[in-house]
Design an enzyme around this catalytic site. Sequence first.
Site, mmCIF file in Angstrom:
data_model
loop_
_atom_site.group_PDB
_atom_site.id
_atom_site.type_symbol
_atom_site.label_atom_id
_atom_site.label_comp_id
_atom_site.label_asym_id
_atom_site.label_seq_id
_atom_site.Cartn_x
_atom_site.Cartn_y
_atom_site.Cartn_z
ATOM 1 N N SER A 1 -8.428 8.701 0.151
ATOM 2 C CA SER A 1 -8.677 9.978 -0.538
ATOM 3 C C SER A 1 -7.683 11.045 -0.117
ATOM 4 C CB SER A 1 -10.115 10.443 -0.348
ATOM 5 O OG SER A 1 -10.470 10.579 1.002
ATOM 6 N N GLY A 2 -7.145 10.959 1.089
ATOM 7 C CA GLY A 2 -6.001 11.772 1.487
ATOM 8 C C GLY A 2 -6.190 13.280 1.565
ATOM 9 N N LYS B 1 -3.866 -0.379 0.082
ATOM 10 C CA LYS B 1 -4.585 0.907 0.192
ATOM 11 C C LYS B 1 -3.577 2.041 0.042
ATOM 12 C CE LYS B 1 -7.457 3.693 3.226
ATOM 13 N NZ LYS B 1 -8.650 3.701 4.059
ATOM 14 N N GLU C 1 -1.424 -0.113 3.985
ATOM 15 C CA GLU C 1 -1.658 1.275 3.562
ATOM 16 C C GLU C 1 -0.403 2.147 3.662
ATOM 17 O OE1 GLU C 1 -4.746 3.353 5.772
ATOM 18 O OE2 GLU C 1 -4.547 5.132 4.544
#
Length: 340
Positions: free
Chosen positions: A261-262, A219, A177
């Site tokens: 989604s951050g 991710k 990620e």
Amino acid sequence: MSTQELESIAQALVPAGKGILAADEGTATIKRRFDSINVESTEANRRVYREMLFTTPGTEEFISGIILFEETLRQSTEGGTPFPELLASKGIISGIKADTGPHDLAGFPGETVTEGLDGLRERLTEYRELGAKFGKWRAVINVGDGLPTQSGIDANAHALARYAAICQEVGLVPIVEPEVFMEGTHTIERCEEITEATLKRVYFELHAHRVVLEGTLLKPSMVLSGTDCPVQAGVQEVAEATVRCFRRAVPAAVPGVVFLSGGQSAKLATEHLNAMNAIGNCPWELSFSYGRALQGPTLEAWGGKSANAAKAQKIFYQRAKCNSAARYGKYTQQMEALAA
Ligand code: 13P
């Protein structure tokens, strides 16, 4: 574990119409989430909240795997079933947050490197025994004046690759990620440039560390305008920039790209995923591994009260369903109306 077994776990995390729930908030992060609804972040409250999420009827229709925090991996339902066992009984694969968080990178103000490599082999071995089948390591790339630096990108890519190699040795599928942080005034073009450079470096390091890409998942963050950029790119522009960037930088051997989604709203995260899948024709599955975008509305509806649990579960189910539709590029606004 053989490469083939790793590959089949990776593929089982990205089947058509399904994605991952990230419920691996560390102690400080879950406290922030609970503070926002005025609930005290005690071990008991965290357990109750996560039991509510995991026992939502029907989520297994849309959720292939759930990323857990170490505390949760060791917790059980009120009835005494360990969470990994509960999830396995629903056909949901348990994962584990393997990093110990970002720390200031010495000599590089404003940048961080994610830590957690010391003792990682031993920790991951124990997590696997507790039922985890995949891991997650989040690297943060901050964007700003003169940021990120090449050294910042390199340090994070190197740590991601070392983590991924240990994961595969121990028999866990590594979710890799690299998050290009959306906070900032930067344009979508700058985000695309940084995302491409970061991904290319990450895959260079994964290759150098002999990581088998077929047994990994990526991710990433989407290619977006910075949150404070005066010109905000629309949904279609985001989808096109993200797909273009990833086609350039992510090898086709990777089975799936599962977006974080951050901090995007739940609805926007669904719309972006939907628009990307509508473009289609990508060598990897385009799926989700959302934390806030799956949990935000649920957390609010729950508010720490057991009387709200059934309603909160319905909202969680609906969010998962909307994102499942977005996996096919078939999400519509009407689906939101149904949720209301
Ligand atoms: P968000 O979707 O809230 O960004 O969380 C995903 C995640 O796992 C961050 O590490």
